[in-house]
Design a protein around this motif. Sequence first.
Motif, PDB file in Angstrom:
ATOM      1  N   LEU A   1      -1.226   2.599  -2.520  1.00  0.00           N
ATOM      2  CA  LEU A   1      -1.616   1.233  -2.456  1.00  0.00           C
ATOM      3  C   LEU A   1      -3.126   1.280  -2.611  1.00  0.00           C
ATOM      4  O   LEU A   1      -3.805   0.120  -2.714  1.00  0.00           O
ATOM      5  N   ALA A   2      -3.638   2.245  -2.847  1.00  0.00           N
ATOM      6  CA  ALA A   2      -5.175   2.491  -3.094  1.00  0.00           C
ATOM      7  C   ALA A   2      -5.428   1.446  -4.175  1.00  0.00           C
ATOM      8  O   ALA A   2      -6.595   0.638  -4.195  1.00  0.00           O
ATOM      9  N   PRO A   3      -5.055   1.485  -5.429  1.00  0.00           N
ATOM     10  CA  PRO A   3      -5.491   0.429  -6.421  1.00  0.00           C
ATOM     11  C   PRO A   3      -5.572  -0.814  -6.193  1.00  0.00           C
ATOM     12  O   PRO A   3      -6.173  -1.741  -6.684  1.00  0.00           O
ATOM     13  N   ALA A   4      -4.312  -1.463  -5.225  1.00  0.00           N
ATOM     14  CA  ALA A   4      -4.382  -2.654  -4.917  1.00  0.00           C
ATOM     15  C   ALA A   4      -5.380  -3.112  -3.930  1.00  0.00           C
ATOM     16  O   ALA A   4      -5.857  -4.325  -3.872  1.00  0.00           O
ATOM     17  N   GLU A   5      -5.620  -2.079  -3.079  1.00  0.00           N
ATOM     18  CA  GLU A   5      -6.857  -2.418  -2.179  1.00  0.00           C
ATOM     19  C   GLU A   5      -8.170  -2.595  -2.930  1.00  0.00           C
ATOM     20  O   GLU A   5      -9.105  -3.623  -2.620  1.00  0.00           O
ATOM     21  N   ARG A   6      -8.404  -1.857  -3.797  1.00  0.00           N
ATOM     22  CA  ARG A   6      -9.578  -1.897  -4.583  1.00  0.00           C
ATOM     23  C   ARG A   6      -9.588  -3.205  -5.640  1.00  0.00           C
ATOM     24  O   ARG A   6     -10.847  -3.669  -5.667  1.00  0.00           O
ATOM     25  N   THR A   7      -8.576  -3.752  -5.948  1.00  0.00           N
ATOM     26  CA  THR A   7      -8.751  -5.062  -6.811  1.00  0.00           C
ATOM     27  C   THR A   7      -8.694  -6.111  -5.657  1.00  0.00           C
ATOM     28  O   THR A   7      -8.464  -7.081  -6.178  1.00  0.00           O
ATOM     29  N   GLY A   8      -8.692  -6.023  -4.257  1.00  0.00           N
ATOM     30  CA  GLY A   8      -8.782  -7.202  -3.411  1.00  0.00           C
ATOM     31  C   GLY A   8      -7.478  -7.885  -3.275  1.00  0.00           C
ATOM     32  O   GLY A   8      -7.363  -9.039  -2.565  1.00  0.00           O
ATOM     33  N   LEU A   9      -6.068  -7.129  -3.616  1.00  0.00           N
ATOM     34  CA  LEU A   9      -4.900  -8.066  -3.396  1.00  0.00           C
ATOM     35  C   LEU A   9      -4.419  -7.642  -2.134  1.00  0.00           C
ATOM     36  O   LEU A   9      -3.739  -8.512  -1.524  1.00  0.00           O
ATOM     37  N   VAL A  10      -4.523  -6.550  -1.327  1.00  0.00           N
ATOM     38  CA  VAL A  10      -3.983  -6.234   0.206  1.00  0.00           C
ATOM     39  C   VAL A  10      -5.242  -5.796   0.796  1.00  0.00           C
ATOM     40  O   VAL A  10      -6.145  -5.139   0.309  1.00  0.00           O
ATOM     41  N   GLU A  11      -5.069  -5.736   2.131  1.00  0.00           N
ATOM     42  CA  GLU A  11      -5.841  -5.259   3.229  1.00  0.00           C
ATOM     43  C   GLU A  11      -5.121  -4.216   3.821  1.00  0.00           C
ATOM     44  O   GLU A  11      -3.713  -5.004   4.341  1.00  0.00           O
ATOM     45  N   THR A  12      -5.283  -3.142   4.351  1.00  0.00           N
ATOM     46  CA  THR A  12      -4.529  -2.251   5.113  1.00  0.00           C
ATOM     47  C   THR A  12      -5.419  -1.948   6.109  1.00  0.00           C
ATOM     48  O   THR A  12      -6.435  -1.825   6.416  1.00  0.00           O
ATOM     49  N   SER A  13      -4.528  -1.611   7.348  1.00  0.00           N
ATOM     50  CA  SER A  13      -5.025  -1.158   8.751  1.00  0.00           C
ATOM     51  C   SER A  13      -3.772  -0.603   9.660  1.00  0.00           C
ATOM     52  O   SER A  13      -3.100  -1.155  10.123  1.00  0.00           O
ATOM     53  N   GLY A  14      -3.812   0.977   9.689  1.00  0.00           N
ATOM     54  CA  GLY A  14      -2.711   1.530  10.375  1.00  0.00           C
ATOM     55  C   GLY A  14      -1.614   1.234   9.616  1.00  0.00           C
ATOM     56  O   GLY A  14      -1.446   1.637   8.483  1.00  0.00           O
ATOM     57  N   THR A  15      -0.366   0.709  10.205  1.00  0.00           N
ATOM     58  CA  THR A  15       0.683   0.509   9.652  1.00  0.00           C
ATOM     59  C   THR A  15       0.739  -1.037   9.192  1.00  0.00           C
ATOM     60  O   THR A  15       1.776  -1.256   8.610  1.00  0.00           O
ATOM     61  N   THR A  16      -0.207  -1.638   9.327  1.00  0.00           N
ATOM     62  CA  THR A  16      -0.274  -2.937   8.963  1.00  0.00           C
ATOM     63  C   THR A  16      -0.718  -3.159   7.218  1.00  0.00           C
ATOM     64  O   THR A  16      -1.505  -2.591   6.911  1.00  0.00           O
ATOM     65  N   ILE A  17       0.196  -3.783   6.424  1.00  0.00           N
ATOM     66  CA  ILE A  17      -0.211  -4.062   5.073  1.00  0.00           C
ATOM     67  C   ILE A  17      -0.182  -5.733   5.049  1.00  0.00           C
ATOM     68  O   ILE A  17       0.744  -6.186   5.237  1.00  0.00           O
ATOM     69  N   ARG A  18      -1.371  -6.036   4.764  1.00  0.00           N
ATOM     70  CA  ARG A  18      -1.570  -7.620   4.705  1.00  0.00           C
ATOM     71  C   ARG A  18      -1.998  -7.979   3.309  1.00  0.00           C
ATOM     72  O   ARG A  18      -3.053  -7.519   2.712  1.00  0.00           O
ATOM     73  N   PHE A  19      -1.436  -9.052   2.688  1.00  0.00           N
ATOM     74  CA  PHE A  19      -2.015  -9.592   1.371  1.00  0.00           C
ATOM     75  C   PHE A  19      -3.166 -10.323   1.745  1.00  0.00           C
ATOM     76  O   PHE A  19      -3.109 -11.231   2.649  1.00  0.00           O
ATOM     77  N   ALA A  20      -3.968 -10.284   0.979  1.00  0.00           N
ATOM     78  CA  ALA A  20      -5.506 -10.855   1.207  1.00  0.00           C
ATOM     79  C   ALA A  20      -5.164 -12.386   0.975  1.00  0.00           C
ATOM     80  O   ALA A  20      -6.182 -13.063   1.586  1.00  0.00           O
ATOM     81  N   HIS A  21      -4.154 -12.970   0.349  1.00  0.00           N
ATOM     82  CA  HIS A  21      -4.128 -14.449   0.081  1.00  0.00           C
ATOM     83  C   HIS A  21      -2.694 -14.693   0.246  1.00  0.00           C
ATOM     84  O   HIS A  21      -1.870 -14.136  -0.199  1.00  0.00           O
ATOM     85  N   PRO A  22      -2.347 -15.786   0.778  1.00  0.00           N
ATOM     86  CA  PRO A  22      -1.177 -15.977   1.027  1.00  0.00           C
ATOM     87  C   PRO A  22      -0.215 -16.247  -0.260  1.00  0.00           C
ATOM     88  O   PRO A  22       1.109 -16.183   0.007  1.00  0.00           O
TER      89      PRO A  22
END
Length: 935
Positions: free
Chosen positions: A316-337
């Motif tokens: 997931l790290a590359p997606a986090e760096r590009t701002g597509l997702v945000e993660t916290s614990g077991t939660t994976i959240r898309f940055a935009h709907p």
Amino acid sequence: MRSLILSSGADTGWAPMLYGRAAETAEVERLVAGARAGSGGAAVVRGEAGIGKTALLRHAADAAEGALLLDCAGCPSEADQPYASLELMLRPVRDRVDALPAAAAQRLRALGGPPPGGPAGVLRSENFEVGRALLALLRLLGTGRTVVCLVDDAQWLDAASADALAFAARRFGGEPVALLAAVRGERVFRTWGLTEIRPRRLAPDDAAALLHDAAADLAPPARERVLAEAEGNPLALRLLPASLSPAQRAGRINPVTFHDGTSPLSGTFQAEAAARLDALPAATRLILLATAADGAGASARAPAAAGRLGATVADLAPAERTGLVETSGTTIRFAHPLVRAAVYHRATTAERRAVHQALADHTDEGLGTEDAERRAWHLAAAAAGPSERVAAELERAGRLSGAARAYACHARAAELTPGGAARAERLAAAARTAVEAGLFAGAAEAAGAAARLPAGPLTRAALARAGAAAELECGSPRRACRMLLDGALPLGGRAPADAMLLLAEAVQCGRGAGDARLVREALDAMAAVPVAADSPLAALPQALSAATGGTGEALVTLIGVAGLPGEAAHRLTAVAAALADDARETAAGLVRDCRESGLPGRLPAALQTLAHAEIGRGRHREAREAAVEGLRLAGDGARYRAGHLRCLLGWLAAVEGDAERCAALVAAGTEHASREGIAPTVALGTWALAVLHLGHGRNEEALARLEDLPEDVLRAGGATDAVRQASDRVEAAVRCGTPERAESSLSRLERWADGNQSAFTTAILKRCRALLHSGGMAERDFAEAAVLHGRCGNDYERARTELLYGEWLRRERRRARAREHLSRAMELFERQGARVWALRARAELGAAGVRPAGAPPPGPDGIGGLTHQELQIVRLAASGASNREIAARLYLSPRTVGNHLYRAFPKLGVRTRVELRGLDLGITAREGSGPRPME
């Protein structure tokens, strides 16, 4: 000039109305107003894609009407070209550049050329000089007018343009110039100290309002899912509905994976997201796809399923760096709907099926049967063709789900079913649950699809019932009745109880159509069903026949002793409540059962039944509440139900004297009913208009409407409605001075009273007889009617009787007795909210020598010399009423009205009716500004 921003960008999220942006629009308006006052400024609208930044720029352009608008938008392909955006903004005014000092003019003319610093960039000193030149030009342009600069997509401005604009913007304080820039992200204009406007995602109510504006036809399940997926982003709220298929718009939504079956979205943001996705490693795209397909961010399912296919959480790290997702614990959240849609549709069909299969497999191992519905939907999305195993899992999930989700489960199960007869059974289940959910288009579609398949009699009967329910709500109760008759016929001796229930519902539909012939046909068919003589259902035809005539006690009693299963008892109770008079308790129980059972599709009909029953009791506030809720739940798609409820609300508006609302409701309510020949709804609307005219004293118009009502049509409100309509016709005929036109109505009232010994019908009959009698006979009938109405509990009809009795007593010059009844009438009308009738009672009290509280006292202002009756007549004449209309309203002859006006004119110092309108006659808004007679 008009801003280019006003016509750019198909996916900006702009709407005709800005929802939930009161604070932001106020800030924008203050900025523009400051510039108009010579104290300009600048602000940055900063937020995510689709949050409404461009919409606020449009609002600024509208607020700046008459000002000089200069605009530009950043472009990614020009982000490395110095001054590209600034040169575009200044193109419309480049002819004014020559008016600047030579050095400044030269700087601005050279904006499109190569940068002085060479290809590497622009020298800092050059930026400073261009900023000064830009400020000078804007000051020049602001001589005698306001200048507003609008910048969209500022995140893609070239750095030189951004610096020059920021330099100038910081110096607008004493100038008639404003700048408003919309930017995504934190990079541009961040360090210049400009005012920031940060729109947030919309609150639930605002999001729902915007979605209704964008896609009013969405069924409730689709609307709820779009609201959840959009998360308050205006662009998502506008784009997501467009991606839905017709079946999805009608409510057939995958409850797990929203984008399963939707169309790919298009637009600037989607293209940008697709480019970023394409640049990611395959394993990263895989775990993103699992997250998008699972539909639940706070879950370990997506990473585990992706792990089966070779991806890990670390991917997931590359997606986090590009701002597509945000993660916290077991939660994976898309940055935009809208990222979820881009991820799901960017994958191939094979990739999506593989991910759904992995999610289903993990659900089976990790959660067992606890999440059977989720597993079934993932299996369905993974299926490449028909599969009985998957269809059976969906069917089992549907049995455990609420109505809307059950419908989706059964409909998808039917699609995956290989065999014809089994598919018909699952389509019948889909149609039934669609009706229960209020998804009538889905019910009709499922029933229609099953018509071409082999099926047994019980399945055919179930399909007929579901199809008839959809036809009743959205089309014609007459056609619905015929569908039920045809569906009951094959059952014969196979399932007599089922046949009887279908035919009972056919009776109800025939009554809804106002077709006595169809009702008789259904009753005859019911009598021919071979039911055991000792079965409680053997008495059903007779009980139903009595209920259609207004006597429902036998039917209600039969339901209580028949020992029917819960669903059958509910169905028969709905029929009883709709047919029987004075069935308020039954109707209220029906509404309660619908709420507790989670059956939104049945609730509007139950609320309509309850509203009619409440009107029959004179409980108008409660009737209005039930009708308003029923109309809201029915929506515009249920054309029959919505039309009838609108006419019912139109009748209540007529009682209040609200002409505009009554006319609008009746016009909308009778449109479909007139086209389909639904006589009870048309009759209800006609009655509403008649009551409106009668309340306003327009008796000829009222009588004409009432005479338009066919006497042989079954009424929506049963015998009670027919009795009250006949009573109104008698009153209108007497007030018009043509009592002979009341004879047929009086005869019908007498027949009904003979066959139905209710106190209410007897009270109405005695009131009508009193209107047609004189002397002691009239007084006896009035007195008995008043006593009976006091026992019935219908305060509105009691007040009508008290008013008529009081008017008669006043004309008999028995003012003391008249005041007693008129006061009671006024009090009851006011309690009911029947304002126009309360005003009539007030006027009669005045004629009887009582000045009600709030009435203007006589005095030396030009009206004190008039008698009370002269003042009444003058006020009505000043409001536009003719002598004939005034006479009808006040129970006088037109000649008497003319004599009163002849005596009043000299006292007021006027010679014509037109001059009356210029006098202060103490006319209240309700008296003098009331609605004019309707066409």
